[in-house]
Scaffold this motif. Sequence first.
Motif, PDB file in Angstrom:
ATOM      1  N   ALA A  15       0.842  -1.208   0.000  1.00 34.53           N
ATOM      2  CA  ALA A  15       0.000   0.000   0.000  1.00 34.53           C
ATOM      3  C   ALA A  15       0.871   1.248   0.000  1.00 34.53           C
ATOM      4  CB  ALA A  15      -0.919  -0.002   1.218  1.00 34.53           C
ATOM      5  N   LEU A  18       1.888   2.269  -3.256  1.00 37.00           N
ATOM      6  CA  LEU A  18       0.887   3.050  -3.991  1.00 37.00           C
ATOM      7  C   LEU A  18       1.175   4.542  -3.850  1.00 37.00           C
ATOM      8  CD1 LEU A  18      -1.366   1.891  -5.577  1.00 37.00           C
ATOM      9  CD2 LEU A  18      -2.900   2.197  -3.663  1.00 37.00           C
ATOM     10  N   ILE A  19       1.670   4.921  -2.687  1.00 40.27           N
ATOM     11  CA  ILE A  19       1.957   6.338  -2.470  1.00 40.27           C
ATOM     12  C   ILE A  19       3.271   6.727  -3.121  1.00 40.27           C
ATOM     13  CG2 ILE A  19       2.364   8.091  -0.707  1.00 40.27           C
ATOM     14  CD1 ILE A  19       0.633   6.550   1.163  1.00 40.27           C
ATOM     15  N   ALA A  24       2.951   4.663 -12.754  1.00 42.85           N
ATOM     16  CA  ALA A  24       1.596   4.191 -12.500  1.00 42.85           C
ATOM     17  C   ALA A  24       1.518   2.674 -12.571  1.00 42.85           C
ATOM     18  CB  ALA A  24       0.637   4.826 -13.504  1.00 42.85           C
ATOM     19  N   ALA A  27       2.470   1.208  -9.338  1.00 43.33           N
ATOM     20  CA  ALA A  27       1.392   1.390  -8.367  1.00 43.33           C
ATOM     21  C   ALA A  27       0.306   0.358  -8.586  1.00 43.33           C
ATOM     22  CB  ALA A  27       0.823   2.807  -8.477  1.00 43.33           C
ATOM     23  N   LEU A  31      -1.012  -2.452  -5.972  1.00 46.73           N
ATOM     24  CA  LEU A  31      -2.424  -2.600  -5.609  1.00 46.73           C
ATOM     25  C   LEU A  31      -2.863  -4.049  -5.814  1.00 46.73           C
ATOM     26  CD1 LEU A  31      -4.911  -1.195  -4.598  1.00 46.73           C
ATOM     27  CD2 LEU A  31      -5.518  -0.651  -6.949  1.00 46.73           C
ATOM     28  N   MET A  35      -4.535  -6.570  -3.099  1.00 43.94           N
ATOM     29  CA  MET A  35      -5.835  -7.226  -3.307  1.00 43.94           C
ATOM     30  C   MET A  35      -5.733  -8.730  -3.161  1.00 43.94           C
ATOM     31  SD  MET A  35      -7.395  -4.952  -6.336  1.00 43.94           S
ATOM     32  CE  MET A  35      -8.138  -3.382  -5.965  1.00 43.94           C
ATOM     33  N   TYR A  58     -11.933  -8.078  -8.562  1.00 39.80           N
ATOM     34  CA  TYR A  58     -10.972  -7.001  -8.336  1.00 39.80           C
ATOM     35  C   TYR A  58      -9.683  -7.228  -9.102  1.00 39.80           C
ATOM     36  CZ  TYR A  58     -12.783  -3.561  -5.160  1.00 39.80           C
ATOM     37  OH  TYR A  58     -13.452  -2.506  -4.644  1.00 39.80           O
ATOM     38  N   PHE A  66      -7.764  -1.062 -15.070  1.00 38.55           N
ATOM     39  CA  PHE A  66      -6.793  -0.002 -14.756  1.00 38.55           C
ATOM     40  C   PHE A  66      -5.612  -0.064 -15.709  1.00 38.55           C
ATOM     41  CE2 PHE A  66      -8.684   0.633 -10.502  1.00 38.55           C
ATOM     42  CZ  PHE A  66      -8.655   2.007 -10.495  1.00 38.55           C
TER      43      PHE A  66
ATOM     44  N   LEU B 609     -11.041  15.163   4.353  1.00 42.17           N
ATOM     45  CA  LEU B 609     -10.411  14.273   5.317  1.00 42.17           C
ATOM     46  C   LEU B 609     -10.249  14.979   6.663  1.00 42.17           C
ATOM     47  CD1 LEU B 609      -9.260  11.455   5.545  1.00 42.17           C
ATOM     48  CD2 LEU B 609      -7.008  12.406   5.108  1.00 42.17           C
TER      49      LEU B 609
ATOM     50  N   ILE C  14      -3.698   4.966   4.494  1.00 42.99           N
ATOM     51  CA  ILE C  14      -2.683   5.026   3.440  1.00 42.99           C
ATOM     52  C   ILE C  14      -3.364   5.410   2.116  1.00 42.99           C
ATOM     53  CG2 ILE C  14      -1.094   3.647   2.065  1.00 42.99           C
ATOM     54  CD1 ILE C  14      -0.497   2.075   4.655  1.00 42.99           C
ATOM     55  N   ALA C  16      -6.081   7.114   1.796  1.00 42.57           N
ATOM     56  CA  ALA C  16      -6.482   8.531   1.865  1.00 42.57           C
ATOM     57  C   ALA C  16      -5.291   9.431   1.582  1.00 42.57           C
ATOM     58  CB  ALA C  16      -7.065   8.837   3.234  1.00 42.57           C
ATOM     59  N   GLY C  18      -2.743   8.693  -0.100  1.00 40.71           N
ATOM     60  CA  GLY C  18      -2.448   8.557  -1.536  1.00 40.71           C
ATOM     61  C   GLY C  18      -3.338   9.469  -2.363  1.00 40.71           C
ATOM     62  N   VAL C  19      -4.631   9.488  -2.017  1.00 41.32           N
ATOM     63  CA  VAL C  19      -5.543  10.373  -2.750  1.00 41.32           C
ATOM     64  C   VAL C  19      -5.063  11.814  -2.656  1.00 41.32           C
ATOM     65  CG1 VAL C  19      -7.861  11.318  -2.753  1.00 41.32           C
ATOM     66  CG2 VAL C  19      -7.532   8.878  -2.514  1.00 41.32           C
ATOM     67  N   ILE C  27      -3.869   6.835 -10.562  1.00 38.84           N
ATOM     68  CA  ILE C  27      -3.332   6.383  -9.272  1.00 38.84           C
ATOM     69  C   ILE C  27      -4.248   6.834  -8.139  1.00 38.84           C
ATOM     70  CG2 ILE C  27      -1.376   6.528  -7.722  1.00 38.84           C
ATOM     71  CD1 ILE C  27       0.407   6.793 -10.108  1.00 38.84           C
ATOM     72  N   PHE C  29      -7.306   7.097  -8.350  1.00 42.75           N
ATOM     73  CA  PHE C  29      -8.395   6.115  -8.394  1.00 42.75           C
ATOM     74  C   PHE C  29      -8.013   4.812  -7.698  1.00 42.75           C
ATOM     75  CE2 PHE C  29     -11.968   6.901 -11.383  1.00 42.75           C
ATOM     76  CZ  PHE C  29     -12.860   6.236 -10.595  1.00 42.75           C
ATOM     77  N   MET C  30      -6.792   4.386  -7.942  1.00 44.25           N
ATOM     78  CA  MET C  30      -6.343   3.154  -7.286  1.00 44.25           C
ATOM     79  C   MET C  30      -6.360   3.319  -5.774  1.00 44.25           C
ATOM     80  SD  MET C  30      -3.099   2.007  -9.519  1.00 44.25           S
ATOM     81  CE  MET C  30      -3.068   2.106 -11.285  1.00 44.25           C
ATOM     82  N   CYS C  31      -5.986   4.496  -5.319  1.00 41.06           N
ATOM     83  CA  CYS C  31      -5.989   4.741  -3.877  1.00 41.06           C
ATOM     84  C   CYS C  31      -7.407   4.671  -3.330  1.00 41.06           C
ATOM     85  CB  CYS C  31      -5.381   6.102  -3.571  1.00 41.06           C
ATOM     86  SG  CYS C  31      -3.640   6.189  -3.960  1.00 41.06           S
ATOM     87  N   GLU C  33      -9.713   2.827  -4.542  1.00 38.90           N
ATOM     88  CA  GLU C  33     -10.007   1.386  -4.500  1.00 38.90           C
ATOM     89  C   GLU C  33      -9.401   0.760  -3.247  1.00 38.90           C
ATOM     90  OE1 GLU C  33     -11.995  -0.347  -6.437  1.00 38.90           O
ATOM     91  OE2 GLU C  33     -12.444   1.615  -7.329  1.00 38.90           O
ATOM     92  N   LEU C  34      -8.195   1.214  -2.916  1.00 34.99           N
ATOM     93  CA  LEU C  34      -7.546   0.684  -1.715  1.00 34.99           C
ATOM     94  C   LEU C  34      -8.391   0.991  -0.478  1.00 34.99           C
ATOM     95  CD1 LEU C  34      -5.105  -0.677  -0.422  1.00 34.99           C
ATOM     96  CD2 LEU C  34      -4.034   1.568  -0.265  1.00 34.99           C
TER      97      LEU C  34
END
Lengths: 276, 625, 97
Positions: A15, A18-19, A24, A27, A31, A35, A58, A66, B609, C14, C16, C18-19, C27, C29-31, C33-34
């Motif tokens: 996770a 992802l950050i 992309a 990332a 993800l 999942m 998923y 994606f 948030l 995490i 949030a 990321g968003v 990406i 969007f992926m966040c 989904e996470l």
Amino acid sequence: MTAFWILAPVMVLAAMGLIFARKAVHAALCLAVVMICLAMLYAAQGAPFLFAVQIIVYTGAIMMLFLFVLMLVGVETSDSIVETIKGQRVMAAVVGVLFALLLSLGVAQSVSSAIVGLGEANANGNLHGLASLLFTDYVLAFEFTAALMIVAVLGAMVLAHRERLVAPPTQADLQARRMRDFAESGKHPGNAPTPGVFARHNAVDTPALLPDGTPLPESIPGTLVSRHQFELHDADDVNRVVGEIEAADVDPDERPVTTEKPDVRPASDTDEGESK
Amino acid sequence: MLDLSWLLIAIPLAGAALLLTWGKESDRFGHLIATACSAASFVLGVVLFVELAGRDAEDRSVTTDLGTWIDAGPFRADFSFTFDTLSSLFVLLITGVGTLIHVYSIGYMAHDERRRRFFAYLNLFIAAMLTLVLAADYLVLFLGWEGVGLASYLLIGFWQHKPSAAAAAKKAFVMNRVGDLGLALAIMTMFAWFGTTSIAAVNDQVHSVSGNVATALGLLLLLGACGKSAQFPLQAWLLDAMEGPTPVSALIHAATMVTAGVYLVVRSHDVFDASATARNVVIAVGVITLLMGAWIGCTKDDIKKALAGSTMSQIGYMMLAAGLGPAGYAFAIFHLLTHGFFKANMFLGAGSVMHGMNDDVDMRHYGALRKAMPVTFYTFGIGYLAIIGFPGTSGFFSKDKIIEAALGHSVWVGLAALLGAGVTAFYMTRLMLMTFFGEKRWRDDVHPHESPSVMTVPLIVLAALSLLAGLMALGSWIEEWLEPAAGHAEHHDLPLPIIVITLIVLVVVAAGVALAWLTYGRRQIAAETPADSEVSAFTRAGRAELYGNHVNDALVVRPATHLTRALVWADAKVIDGFVTGGADRLGEISGELRKPQTGFVRSYALMVLGGALVVLLGLLAVTLA
Amino acid sequence: MTEYLTLSMLLFSIGAIGVLVRRNAIIVFMCVELMLNATNLAFVAFARQHGNLDGQVAAFFVMVVAAAEVTIGLAIIVSIYRTRRTTSVDDANLLKA
């Protein structure tokens, strides 16, 4: 519990990816890892149906979607790492960490009742139990999700649909345009040359060679150029680099062959195929 | 029949409405309609007068109630009119002189392209003035009072293209407002003390309240009267009002409207009967104005302004008489009527002279007009004899009575009235000599001629009335006639026999005439007005209208201007500053609030948030607490 | 139990973050989904704790909704990209005051 303690760090790290991932695609892969691990946790939590759905829907469908979209639009976009909104990262970090702390220290710790377990609920099998719930108590919501899916499909079609404003060009139009371009700017009217022809490698990032041995840049797909995975250098540059390498006294076995043409070096972020 | 008195008002009012709303087509005959309306009102007035005269003295008051005007809780004002001996005389004066002036105006205003409008205003004035004198309630009286103010404003400023006329109209209107304020306060005082504004009820009840209330009421009424009648200290507007067309000066600013103050005092006689203080103030005002007007009349070279000074002076006489109480009311009204005739006559004569002299008003440009304008001269001459009180003319009787009554009241007041009579003789003789006698001092392009008969006939009628109106004093008819409305006149013991007083008056008048003849009849009169530096301080003060305008400027206008500027400044800086400052602060706050609206969806997400975090904190706080 | 929830909330936070920090719309969007998946984990964990399957049904519905959402969201991204040649969320700032 063992499964949890193995999977949980993996999930958190993925996770985090992802950050922090620059690309992309990376990332998306992170993800996918999260999942799949989640799916395993579902299985460990007595939810075999959700395990399957998580993998199929998923990981299988949504993640593929994606990746498709990334392939469509993500190629030529660059995700700059410079933050443009002042203080956004700091504030996001502060708020996010506070949020996590509050949730995990406040909410998660406040759950105190004993674990009942799903033995009874899954007595006739998890699928049977879920189905009996879905088609009795939740049947209305279930029907609504059906409507939602249909609307979503229609919406996606409408959004992705491109209205054609003029009639599509016919073969004759295209041919006429090619000939006109040739007449006006000398653009080659025929097919673009294939990469790798007469070159040492038959790869997309290796330009085709003309009969006199000079490389033909047009034979390289434009995507590689825009990704900076390909660069065309003239012979002097190549020879200079070769000289440097030789001066560095590299092992002769590893030394790339440089004296021969083409004077072309496909460049990419990775080291692979730096010079042939 | 007598309850048709409202029709007296309705006819000219309808005429005014018709002329003001009808289009250009009525330009050709509008003046005839107006004259017909006025004449119809006069005829009706005569019929009603005769019917009233046929009644017993006690029955000579008929109140017609047209309905409730205002009905608010304990307060109730009826739209009612009283036709009694006092108002009947006024009706005759207003409609009679008014009709004659309508006729005269047909000729005088023949070439004015806005003649129809002029006649509409004249009719409006007649209606308003009749409302004033017929009103049975002070509120209705106030309606007429304001109506004549409006008509006066419209007619003074009739030639509004002249800035001086526009300014004069504004001045008259504003100064009248001051007086109107007094009247309005008087009406409010009546309501506060008596709970009614009916004239009859107020006159009945005023004796039952304390003298201070009656004094206050009397002084407030007097303030109103001073405004309308151009009495000291509100006299300054009348001379400027001469900017209006001459028929207007004759009708409104000599014969009728300016006498409304006298009417008000006489109509409210019980209020003044109840307060000796108020009466004395009325006498003081009358005496001051009488002498001031005479003084101004002596010094003006403008024929209309000289006559206006004379008007002030004569109304001062009436005020003086009205202030004498029951002994003087009838004489005040008597002088009012005779003055209405001879002053209208002279104003119209002056208009006729101006008509022949290309609208020149400077008497120093006249001279020897008696040959050129014989009818004007003779009629004017009769008016002249009447105003100086030549024996046998109307003015002789009316002024003599006032001087007698004044002497009966106090020697000093009597002497002042006597002095006024002498000065009157002086300035009127001066006016006659400068206008009709002596040498020609005409401008080169002026060819004096007699006015058309439509203008001279009213002059002749008014001259006849000036001559014969004294008949009303025969056998004390006027006193008896007015007794039901103005109370019984007690006869004072005079310090001297009446015949002696009359002789003294005649001697004083003769002295005035002789002095004027010595000054103006024998000597050459300069064709140009002497500069202020060449004349005596007495003349300079008279020309400056006794510095009334300067006093007003210093006491009222300039402080008010400064106050207004200060208020405007305060309004702009303090009030607006507060309001716009508030708006500015809001704008700044909004500007600050605007900054977070970056349009970046991530900023919004951060806020969401953050909001969730706050909710969570609150939730935890509530749960843990 | 607690550890499952803690993991779920960690993943949610995490996602949030990321968003908030990522600019590539895909990406982001992926966040999202996470974050959805993290809640699903909580649902499943609660289902086990309470001994009934309602939590699992809820997770199932979340998946359905997420699928629909991804469909539409990606379609929007594609059409935005088509008109603006970018997928950066910072470039779509027409709401700016």
